[in-house]
Structures are given as structure tokens and as C-alpha cells.
Design a protein around this motif. Structure first.
Motif, PDB file in Angstrom:
ATOM      1  N   ARG A  93      -3.663   1.186  12.287  1.00 39.66           N
ATOM      2  CA  ARG A  93      -4.064   0.714  10.818  1.00 39.66           C
ATOM      3  C   ARG A  93      -5.471   0.889  10.613  1.00 39.66           C
ATOM      4  NH1 ARG A  93      -0.257  -0.022   7.712  1.00 39.66           N
ATOM      5  NH2 ARG A  93      -0.928  -2.017   6.816  1.00 39.66           N
ATOM      6  N   ARG A 134      -6.912   3.082   8.926  1.00 37.64           N
ATOM      7  CA  ARG A 134      -7.226   3.744   7.718  1.00 37.64           C
ATOM      8  C   ARG A 134      -6.867   2.798   6.587  1.00 37.64           C
ATOM      9  NH1 ARG A 134      -4.564   9.491   6.383  1.00 37.64           N
ATOM     10  NH2 ARG A 134      -5.726   9.126   4.637  1.00 37.64           N
ATOM     11  N   THR A 135      -6.187   1.641   6.706  1.00 40.13           N
ATOM     12  CA  THR A 135      -5.629   0.593   5.675  1.00 40.13           C
ATOM     13  C   THR A 135      -6.746   0.040   6.053  1.00 40.13           C
ATOM     14  OG1 THR A 135      -3.211   1.025   6.289  1.00 40.13           O
ATOM     15  CG2 THR A 135      -4.155  -1.002   5.381  1.00 40.13           C
ATOM     16  N   VAL A 195      -9.080  -1.333   2.554  1.00 39.83           N
ATOM     17  CA  VAL A 195      -9.042  -2.652   1.942  1.00 39.83           C
ATOM     18  C   VAL A 195     -10.360  -3.009   2.081  1.00 39.83           C
ATOM     19  CG1 VAL A 195      -8.454  -4.945   2.314  1.00 39.83           C
ATOM     20  CG2 VAL A 195      -6.856  -3.006   2.635  1.00 39.83           C
ATOM     21  N   TRP A 250      -3.162  -7.787   0.413  1.00 44.47           N
ATOM     22  CA  TRP A 250      -4.135  -6.962   1.402  1.00 44.47           C
ATOM     23  C   TRP A 250      -4.210  -7.799   2.616  1.00 44.47           C
ATOM     24  CZ3 TRP A 250      -3.897  -2.465  -0.247  1.00 44.47           C
ATOM     25  CH2 TRP A 250      -4.190  -2.217  -1.788  1.00 44.47           C
ATOM     26  N   LYS A 281      -0.637  -7.169   4.379  1.00 46.99           N
ATOM     27  CA  LYS A 281      -0.800  -5.806   4.940  1.00 46.99           C
ATOM     28  C   LYS A 281      -1.236  -5.718   6.237  1.00 46.99           C
ATOM     29  CE  LYS A 281       0.620  -3.144   1.044  1.00 46.99           C
ATOM     30  NZ  LYS A 281       1.582  -2.436   1.537  1.00 46.99           N
ATOM     31  N   LEU A 282      -2.636  -6.511   6.362  1.00 44.86           N
ATOM     32  CA  LEU A 282      -3.326  -6.539   7.747  1.00 44.86           C
ATOM     33  C   LEU A 282      -2.508  -7.659   8.655  1.00 44.86           C
ATOM     34  CD1 LEU A 282      -7.000  -6.310   6.121  1.00 44.86           C
ATOM     35  CD2 LEU A 282      -5.573  -4.415   7.104  1.00 44.86           C
ATOM     36  N   CYS A 326     -12.123  -7.714   7.656  1.00 39.87           N
ATOM     37  CA  CYS A 326     -11.994  -6.263   7.993  1.00 39.87           C
ATOM     38  C   CYS A 326     -13.368  -5.774   8.549  1.00 39.87           C
ATOM     39  CB  CYS A 326     -12.022  -5.485   6.589  1.00 39.87           C
ATOM     40  SG  CYS A 326     -10.661  -5.688   5.676  1.00 39.87           S
TER      41      CYS A 326
END
Length: 296
Positions: A102, A104-105, A109, A210, A213-214, A286
Motif C-alpha cells: 500500500r 503508493r496509496t 494520500v 482516504w 482506504k488506509l 501517513c
């Protein structure tokens, strides 16, 4: 390869307590914002947050502590995707390999939210994006299955009397064909990072997207905090829309009038401030994930 950062360990009883508190909180939110109306049809306001944002209520009910937390077994987390046993075999944790997949995501974000946070909020769109989605549209194409508050002619006139200042591509892409050129700036997916700004109600609602999705890399408390803000922004968005949701208890905000625009901005400022707090927490999350990414 095991994560080398500072780790936290939760006893199974602590995990059970936190899971139960989380489920009660989510249950109250869903009771207050039902996905369906009493007749069983999709709720025209709240269903959006579970249809467009595809995180199902059943997944929302699962509590995750976040990356780097070891959970003593027995725990239901052992059966959840992306959890693996710890080295001692007495606990489970989010798989470091999943963080790697993950990466790249997480980076996208992080970059999007930092760029958005660095800009001043724009408070002069007055929610007209929803009006642009029905501008000069045939009655058969009206969204939500809900009647317009004004006549089609008066709705079109309100758009023509306003400047369309949308900055959010995922709202702009639903504009009718004649409405698109009326927007003050062209928007594309490729320029999303350059155009997002923190006063946008859809950028605020997207914080929920977001966050989930994390998941399970970030804690579920932040996901639900983002959802609470999204509910408030969705309510403002629909109250300011051209649709008549009075029968659902949502009093309209007449943004086609000076008084309505002033009311919209007043509520927008409060929700923008709340969203800014969630955005900052997501940025911090992040950053922590980026710091702890295992080597390739």
C-alpha cells in the motif's frame, strides 16, 4: 520482515472492550444516519456515503488499532485480512508486507492532503456544484429521485446568475454538458492535487474515503471521526442543493439568495475547521506509515 519500529501490545480483554465501544459508536451513527428509509428504499442523503464511498457498514463495524500494534490472542482479528501472527505466536498484527503493497496509496494520500492543507479555504462556491449537475437536464436525468425545490427554469436561472467555482474533480465530472464550460477553471483527474482546497465540502467528505482506504493500517477511531465529519458535510451539501429534502427533516438552505449564501458559508466554516483537524491527523498517520515502511 518484521517491523523494527516501536511496538504496542494489547491484551485480548482490552481489544474486546475497545471493539465493543467502537461497535456501539458505529451503531449509533448508523441509527442516526440510516442507509435505508422506513420503506426499505435507499436513503437519498445518507446512502451516498456507503454507495459512492464503498466501505460497507459490516467492515466499518470492525475495530482496528492500526499498524504496529500487537493484539494478544484469542481475538477475532486473527481471521481478518492482512493480519499475521507475531514472531512469538501469541499475538497477531497487521502484516508489514501489506504496508509495503500500500506504499503508493499512502504516498498519494499524503501528498494530496498536504497540498490541500497548504492552501487557504475558498468559501465562495455556495454549494452550486449540485445545481450544475441538473443544469438544463431533462427531468428524466434528475439525480437522487427527489423533486427539485424550484422549477427547472428557476433552477437553471440560479446557475446562470452564479459563478461556478468548483475545485473538486469528482463533483465537476457530474456536471451536465452545458454546465461544464461555465466553471471558472477546467478540472481533470491529472490536476486533482493542484486544485483541491480545504473549503470544499467534497474534499472534506473524501477524508473518510482516504481513511478507510488506509485501514487497517490506521486506527478505526480516525476512520469513524472522518465519517462523522462526512455526515455533517453531506447534510450541508444536500440542504444547499436544488433538491427538496424537507420531508426528511433537512431544511433547505436557499443559496440562490444572499441570506442563504451567508448561512451556507457560516456552516461551511465550522465544518471546514473540523475537517482540517481530521486532515492533519491523516497526514500525521501517513507520515508515520512512510517512516515505518519495511525495506524492499
Amino acid at each position: 520482515m518484521a517491523d523494527q519500529g516501536l511496538r504496542v501490545r494489547l491484551r485480548a480483554t482490552d481489544t474486546a472492550d475497545r471493539t465493543e465501544r467502537h461497535r456501539r459508536r458505529v451503531g449509533r451513527l448508523l441509527d442516526d444516519h440510516p442507509v435505508r428509509t422506513p420503506d426499505g428504499s435507499p436513503h437519498p442523503v445518507w446512502d451516498f456515503l456507503f454507495r459512492y464511498y464503498s466501505h460497507k457498514p459490516a467492515l466499518l463495524m470492525r475495530w482496528h488499532p492500526g499498524y504496529g500494534v500487537d493484539i494478544d490472542t484469542p481475538t477475532e482479528h486473527a481471521d481478518y485480512p492482512h493480519y499475521v501472527p507475531t514472531a512469538d505466536g501469541d499475538a497477531v498484527t497487521v502484516d508489514p508486507a501489506y504496508l509495503q503493497t500500500r506504499s503508493r496509496t499512502v504516498g498519494f494520500v499524503d501528498g494530496l492532503l498536504r497540498a490541500t492543507a497548504d492552501r487557504p479555504p475558498r468559501l465562495n462556491c455556495f454549494g452550486m456544484h449540485e445545481w450544475a449537475m441538473v443544469y438544463r437536464a431533462p427531468s428524466s436525468d434528475i439525480r437522487h429521485g427527489t423533486p427539485l425545490r424550484l422549477s427547472p427554469a428557476d433552477t437553471d436561472a440560479a446557475v446562470e446568475a452564479s459563478d461556478l467555482r468548483c475545485t473538486h474533480f469528482d463533483a465537476f465530472r457530474f456536471f451536465t454538458e452545458p454546465a461544464g464550460p461555465r466553471n471558472l477553471m477546467p478540472l481533470t483527474r491529472q490536476t486533482q492535487v493542484d486544485s483541491e482546497q480545504p473549503g470544499c465540502v467534497h474534499a472534506g467528505m473524501d477524508l473518510y474515503k482516504w481513511a478507510y482506504k488506509l485501514s487497517p493500517l490506521i486506527g478505526s477511531d480516525l476512520v469513524v471521526d472522518a465519517l462523522e465529519v462526512a455526515f455533517g458535510l453531506r447534510e450541508l451539501d444536500m440542504r444547499a442543493s436544488p433538491y427538496d429534502f424537507a420531508s426528511l427533516g433537512l431544511a433547505p438552505i436557499a443559496v440562490e439568495t444572499p441570506a442563504g449564501r451567508a448561512e451556507y458559508v457560516r456552516l461551511q466554516v465550522t465544518l471546514t475547521d473540523h475537517a482540517a483537524l481530521i486532515r492533519r491527523r491523516l497526514i500525521d498517520s501517513c507520515a508515520g506509515l512512510i517512516d515505518r515502511q519495511p525495506p524492499c
